[in-house]
Design an enzyme around this catalytic site. Structure first.
Site, PDB file in Angstrom:
ATOM      1  N   CYS A  57       0.825  -1.225   0.000  1.00 22.82           N
ATOM      2  CA  CYS A  57       0.000   0.000   0.000  1.00 22.82           C
ATOM      3  C   CYS A  57       0.852   1.265   0.000  1.00 22.82           C
ATOM      4  O   CYS A  57       1.687   1.460   0.876  1.00 22.82           O
ATOM      5  CB  CYS A  57      -0.894  -0.030   1.237  1.00 22.82           C
ATOM      6  SG  CYS A  57      -1.738   1.534   1.562  1.00 22.82           S
ATOM      7  N   TRP A  97      -7.355  -7.151   4.202  1.00 26.46           N
ATOM      8  CA  TRP A  97      -5.986  -7.466   4.634  1.00 26.46           C
ATOM      9  C   TRP A  97      -5.993  -8.512   5.737  1.00 26.46           C
ATOM     10  O   TRP A  97      -6.683  -8.340   6.737  1.00 26.46           O
ATOM     11  CB  TRP A  97      -5.303  -6.211   5.169  1.00 26.46           C
ATOM     12  CG  TRP A  97      -5.181  -5.076   4.198  1.00 26.46           C
ATOM     13  CD1 TRP A  97      -5.812  -3.863   4.272  1.00 26.46           C
ATOM     14  CD2 TRP A  97      -4.359  -5.024   3.020  1.00 26.46           C
ATOM     15  NE1 TRP A  97      -5.417  -3.063   3.214  1.00 26.46           N
ATOM     16  CE2 TRP A  97      -4.531  -3.746   2.441  1.00 26.46           C
ATOM     17  CE3 TRP A  97      -3.486  -5.924   2.404  1.00 26.46           C
ATOM     18  CZ2 TRP A  97      -3.870  -3.357   1.270  1.00 26.46           C
ATOM     19  CZ3 TRP A  97      -2.833  -5.525   1.244  1.00 26.46           C
ATOM     20  CH2 TRP A  97      -3.026  -4.259   0.695  1.00 26.46           C
ATOM     21  N   TYR A 135     -11.623  -1.152   6.101  1.00 22.83           N
ATOM     22  CA  TYR A 135     -10.588  -1.626   7.021  1.00 22.83           C
ATOM     23  C   TYR A 135      -9.236  -1.403   6.350  1.00 22.83           C
ATOM     24  O   TYR A 135      -8.660  -2.328   5.762  1.00 22.83           O
ATOM     25  CB  TYR A 135     -10.826  -3.090   7.358  1.00 22.83           C
ATOM     26  CG  TYR A 135     -12.240  -3.344   7.855  1.00 22.83           C
ATOM     27  CD1 TYR A 135     -12.655  -2.837   9.085  1.00 22.83           C
ATOM     28  CD2 TYR A 135     -13.166  -4.057   7.084  1.00 22.83           C
ATOM     29  CE1 TYR A 135     -13.948  -3.042   9.548  1.00 22.83           C
ATOM     30  CE2 TYR A 135     -14.457  -4.274   7.534  1.00 22.83           C
ATOM     31  CZ  TYR A 135     -14.849  -3.760   8.755  1.00 22.83           C
ATOM     32  OH  TYR A 135     -16.120  -3.962   9.205  1.00 22.83           O
ATOM     33  N   THR A 136      -8.767  -0.152   6.423  1.00 25.91           N
ATOM     34  CA  THR A 136      -7.584   0.223   5.650  1.00 25.91           C
ATOM     35  C   THR A 136      -6.294   0.175   6.484  1.00 25.91           C
ATOM     36  O   THR A 136      -6.310   0.278   7.710  1.00 25.91           O
ATOM     37  CB  THR A 136      -7.744   1.661   5.110  1.00 25.91           C
ATOM     38  OG1 THR A 136      -8.073   2.524   6.206  1.00 25.91           O
ATOM     39  CG2 THR A 136      -8.822   1.758   4.070  1.00 25.91           C
ATOM     40  N   GLU A 152      -4.913   7.648   9.138  1.00 24.93           N
ATOM     41  CA  GLU A 152      -4.745   8.534   7.984  1.00 24.93           C
ATOM     42  C   GLU A 152      -3.250   8.846   7.818  1.00 24.93           C
ATOM     43  O   GLU A 152      -2.669   9.583   8.615  1.00 24.93           O
ATOM     44  CB  GLU A 152      -5.577   9.803   8.197  1.00 24.93           C
ATOM     45  CG  GLU A 152      -5.389  10.868   7.140  1.00 24.93           C
ATOM     46  CD  GLU A 152      -5.495  10.339   5.718  1.00 24.93           C
ATOM     47  OE1 GLU A 152      -6.517   9.738   5.366  1.00 24.93           O
ATOM     48  OE2 GLU A 152      -4.509  10.492   4.954  1.00 24.93           O
ATOM     49  N   TYR A 200      -5.461   5.750  -8.985  1.00 30.68           N
ATOM     50  CA  TYR A 200      -6.635   4.957  -8.566  1.00 30.68           C
ATOM     51  C   TYR A 200      -7.873   5.364  -9.342  1.00 30.68           C
ATOM     52  O   TYR A 200      -8.708   4.527  -9.688  1.00 30.68           O
ATOM     53  CB  TYR A 200      -6.885   5.120  -7.049  1.00 30.68           C
ATOM     54  CG  TYR A 200      -5.924   4.299  -6.207  1.00 30.68           C
ATOM     55  CD1 TYR A 200      -6.260   3.007  -5.802  1.00 30.68           C
ATOM     56  CD2 TYR A 200      -4.684   4.787  -5.843  1.00 30.68           C
ATOM     57  CE1 TYR A 200      -5.385   2.235  -5.048  1.00 30.68           C
ATOM     58  CE2 TYR A 200      -3.795   4.030  -5.101  1.00 30.68           C
ATOM     59  CZ  TYR A 200      -4.156   2.753  -4.695  1.00 30.68           C
ATOM     60  OH  TYR A 200      -3.288   1.990  -3.957  1.00 30.68           O
TER      61      TYR A 200
HETATM   62  N1  LIG Z   1      -6.555   7.791   3.440  1.00 33.24           N
HETATM   63  C1  LIG Z   1      -5.917   6.612   3.755  1.00 33.24           C
HETATM   64  C2  LIG Z   1      -6.030   5.648   2.609  1.00 33.24           C
HETATM   65  C3  LIG Z   1      -5.508   4.299   2.947  1.00 33.24           C
HETATM   66  C4  LIG Z   1      -5.946   3.244   1.920  1.00 33.24           C
HETATM   67  O1  LIG Z   1      -6.754   3.530   1.034  1.00 33.24           O
HETATM   68  N2  LIG Z   1      -5.425   2.018   2.043  1.00 33.24           N
HETATM   69  C5  LIG Z   1      -5.818   0.923   1.163  1.00 33.24           C
HETATM   70  C6  LIG Z   1      -4.653   0.142   0.663  1.00 33.24           C
HETATM   71  S1  LIG Z   1      -3.686   0.939  -0.548  1.00 33.24           S
HETATM   72  C7  LIG Z   1      -6.625  -0.079   1.950  1.00 33.24           C
HETATM   73  O2  LIG Z   1      -6.231  -0.476   3.027  1.00 33.24           O
HETATM   74  N3  LIG Z   1      -7.762  -0.522   1.389  1.00 33.24           N
HETATM   75  C8  LIG Z   1      -8.574  -1.518   2.004  1.00 33.24           C
HETATM   76  C9  LIG Z   1      -9.916  -1.623   1.314  1.00 33.24           C
HETATM   77  O3  LIG Z   1     -10.147  -0.875   0.359  1.00 33.24           O
HETATM   78  O4  LIG Z   1     -10.702  -2.442   1.770  1.00 33.24           O
HETATM   79  C10 LIG Z   1      -4.481   6.950   4.098  1.00 33.24           C
HETATM   80  O5  LIG Z   1      -3.830   7.650   3.318  1.00 33.24           O
HETATM   81  O6  LIG Z   1      -4.010   6.532   5.139  1.00 33.24           O
END
Ligand SMILES: N[C@@H](CCC(=O)N[C@@H](CS)C(=O)NCC(=O)O)C(=O)O
Length: 333
Positions: A57, A97, A135-136, A152, A200
């Site tokens: 990521c 994840w 869940y990022t 963030e 994206y």
């Molecule tokens: N705004 C967040 C974005 C984080 C993000 O989009 N992470 C993605 C991976 S690149 C994620 O975990 N996605 C999980 C999902 O879409 O379910 C940051 O910059 O921390």
């Protein structure tokens, strides 16, 4: 303390779609701050926090770059999940994840010894009983209060830059110095819009028009980078700043992934001599290369978006070696 959560958010990036078929990113939810003030709810303390990332990521990787180049990796532990999304629960079909069950299951990924979580989703559910957003990663975790401080990356890197001032081994490196903050913010705006999020928007568009709009903006922004970097070593002058780390995590993935998977093929990154050499330059800053795990990066993108790449085939090329000599020394630091 702000543990507020929103209940009507998308479950995964692939759901973040407007009626016009454009990808629209939803905001992060946990927004507390670690502070150098010892009386704050989340004081900067060595050993207290853990950074959960995926090497795949870009947003998580920018936090990891900070951990390494600021010399915080002894004070703040980190671990990575597996690169390919999997089922996060037996009783629903959410994909996200996950941690490996065993140490040797996936090089680079580790089981969660801190909380015994099986997935990043488990961590969000530990931190909040009514969370229903995405869940990022990254997740900045407080081992003491057993909760998420912040998810963030934009805010996490600011904390890492300034709040651990007495703990960091490289305190002299200020990536957001007061005299450049206006310029860094201005660059961040168009780089985020056109490039970081732009790739994206190209890749997740479900209609031609939003794709066309995103790709036009992407290449305008890349052309602008090329022009700036033909005159100076970094985006905001001849010193490395936050703006460069934020651009780096996207450009390092560009030819290996975005050009193919996200249809960003109008021009390859290696066709931009200045941006390409600049990418090598930053890759070669001590600590940075350890944050780039191209195997995780390729496995993740090509393997986790079945609506874009249904068979999960991983292209072989181009395997660029970013550790080869660059020409950026021509600008004085
Ligand atoms: N705004 C967040 C974005 C984080 C993000 O989009 N992470 C993605 C991976 S690149 C994620 O975990 N996605 C999980 C999902 O879409 O379910 C940051 O910059 O921390």
């Amino acid at each position: 303390m702000n543990f507020s959560t929103s209940v009507q958010m998308a479950r995964s990036a692939l759901d973040e779609m407007s009626a016009t078929g454009a990808f629209v990113r939803t905001p992060s939810t946990f927004r507390s701050f670690i502070s150098k003030d010892p009386n704050s709810p989340f004081p900067a303390e060595a050993g207290r926090y853990h950074l959960y990332v995926s090497y795949a990521c870009p947003w998580a990787s920018r936090c990891l770059v900070y951990l390494k180049i600021k010399g915080l990796d002894k004070a703040i532990s980190f671990s990575s999940v597996k690169p390919i999304w999997g089922r996060t629960k037996d009783n629903d079909d959410h994909m996200g994840w996950i941690f490996p069950a065993l140490d040797d299951e996936e090089p680079g990924a580790e089981p969660d010894t801190l909380n015994g979580a099986k997935s990043i989703r488990d961590l969000y559910e530990l931190a909040s009983s009514n969370y229903s957003g995405k869940y990022t990663v990254p997740v900045l975790w407080d081992k003491k209060l057993k909760t998420i401080v912040n998810n963030e990356s934009e805010e996490i890197i600011r904390m890492f830059n300034t709040e651990f001032i007495d703990i960091t081994e490289n305190a002299a490196l200020d990536l957001y110095p007061p005299h450049l903050q206006g310029q860094i913010n201005e660059v961040n705006d168009w780089v985020y819009d056109g490039i970081n999020n732009g790739v994206y928007r190209c890749g997740f568009a479900k209609k031609q028009e939003p794709y066309d709009e995103a790709i036009t903006k992407l290449y305008e922004a890349l052309d602008k980078c090329e022009e700036i970097l033909s005159q100076q070593r970094y985006l905001c002058g001849n010193a490395l700043t936050e703006a460069d780390i934020r651009l780096f995590v996207t450009v390092i993935r560009f030819d290996e992934v975005y050009a193919v998977h996200f249809k960003c093929n109008k021009k390859l990154l290696r066709e931009y001599p200045n941006v390409f050499n600049y990418t090598k330059d930053i890759y070669q800053v001590p600590g940075v290369s350890s944050t780039v795990n191209m195997e995780h990066i390729k496995k993740h993108y090509y393997g986790s978006h079945p609506s874009i790449n249904p068979f999960g085939i991983i292209p072989h090329g181009p395997n660029i070696d970013y550790s080869t000599p660059h020409d950026r020394d021509r600008f004085s630091k």
